[in-house]
Scaffold this active site. Sequence first.
Site, mmCIF file in Angstrom:
data_model
loop_
_atom_site.group_PDB
_atom_site.id
_atom_site.type_symbol
_atom_site.label_atom_id
_atom_site.label_comp_id
_atom_site.label_asym_id
_atom_site.label_seq_id
_atom_site.Cartn_x
_atom_site.Cartn_y
_atom_site.Cartn_z
ATOM 1 N N ASP A 77 -38.570 -62.971 17.937
ATOM 2 C CA ASP A 77 -38.597 -62.999 19.394
ATOM 3 C C ASP A 77 -39.692 -63.960 19.844
ATOM 4 O O ASP A 77 -40.229 -64.743 19.051
ATOM 5 C CB ASP A 77 -38.824 -61.587 19.954
ATOM 6 C CG ASP A 77 -40.238 -61.083 19.686
ATOM 7 O OD1 ASP A 77 -40.947 -61.669 18.831
ATOM 8 O OD2 ASP A 77 -40.646 -60.113 20.344
ATOM 9 N N LYS B 7 -31.450 -62.946 17.041
ATOM 10 C CA LYS B 7 -32.550 -61.998 17.222
ATOM 11 C C LYS B 7 -32.026 -60.583 17.406
ATOM 12 O O LYS B 7 -32.489 -59.634 16.757
ATOM 13 C CB LYS B 7 -33.411 -62.417 18.405
ATOM 14 C CG LYS B 7 -34.615 -61.513 18.658
ATOM 15 C CD LYS B 7 -34.362 -60.593 19.840
ATOM 16 C CE LYS B 7 -35.588 -59.747 20.164
ATOM 17 N NZ LYS B 7 -35.376 -58.883 21.332
#
Length: 272
Positions: A229, A210
């Site tokens: 996320d 991420k």
Amino acid sequence: MHISITDDFDLAKIARSGQCFRVKEFEDGSFRFVTGREVLYLRQSAGGFAVSCPEETWQRVWGPYFDLGRTYSAVQKIIPESDTYMQLAAQEGRGIRILRQDPWEMLVTFIISQRKSIPAIQQAVELLAERFGEAVTTPYETLYTFPTAEQLAGAQAGELAACKLGYRVPYIQDAVAKVLSGQMDLAALATLPDAELFEKLKTIRGVGDKVANCICLFAYGRMGAAPIDTWIHKIIAREYGGHNPFPAYGEHAGILQQFAFYYAIAHKERFT
């Protein structure tokens, strides 16, 4: 100076899109952006925007920063009618642009961003800047530059912890050490293909998929990177039956990810 921007451009949406943690909104409707030692104040006015910098600085610094060489209004047209969530998200997020930010700042701030709310990230970033950055005084305020790796080189763990970095302190220290040693040349990374850039960033402690995707997108302009996320996970689960829709959008995936994220945080009740 007064400028005209004909493509999609919404300061409030950009400020609230979760990609930049140092934007400030003032009561008069103006916004402040800062990158390096450059500080910009913008306010929408009749037929365009009033900006605080000269033309040369706008063209050299802020045009690239706001990705003004790209036509975002055309992105809406690539979304098929069958993708109803993305249609809604793109309509609501219209005006968001992917900011081309400093790689070092993006590396550190997105390491900080893990398991923190946006207000908490902003607080930690400002504490770091106030403690280790340099003061810049404008006609409106005194603020602090984001600290360089050199400025953080002598920072003790306790000093970093005082900036509310928590368990991320050793991650920041590792990033500082790798950049200062030359092991991580952030400028040279810009020449790497997307996949190599992504993997190289992950050699820094605390940088997973991420965070690496966030840096690829917001620092290096790799528009095919779509960070996943907590909110994007919820979108994928609720709206797409667990199937990630972003790879199908290719080089526009990162832009659509921002629209999707913005819609989700504006309609939290839909995902709770």
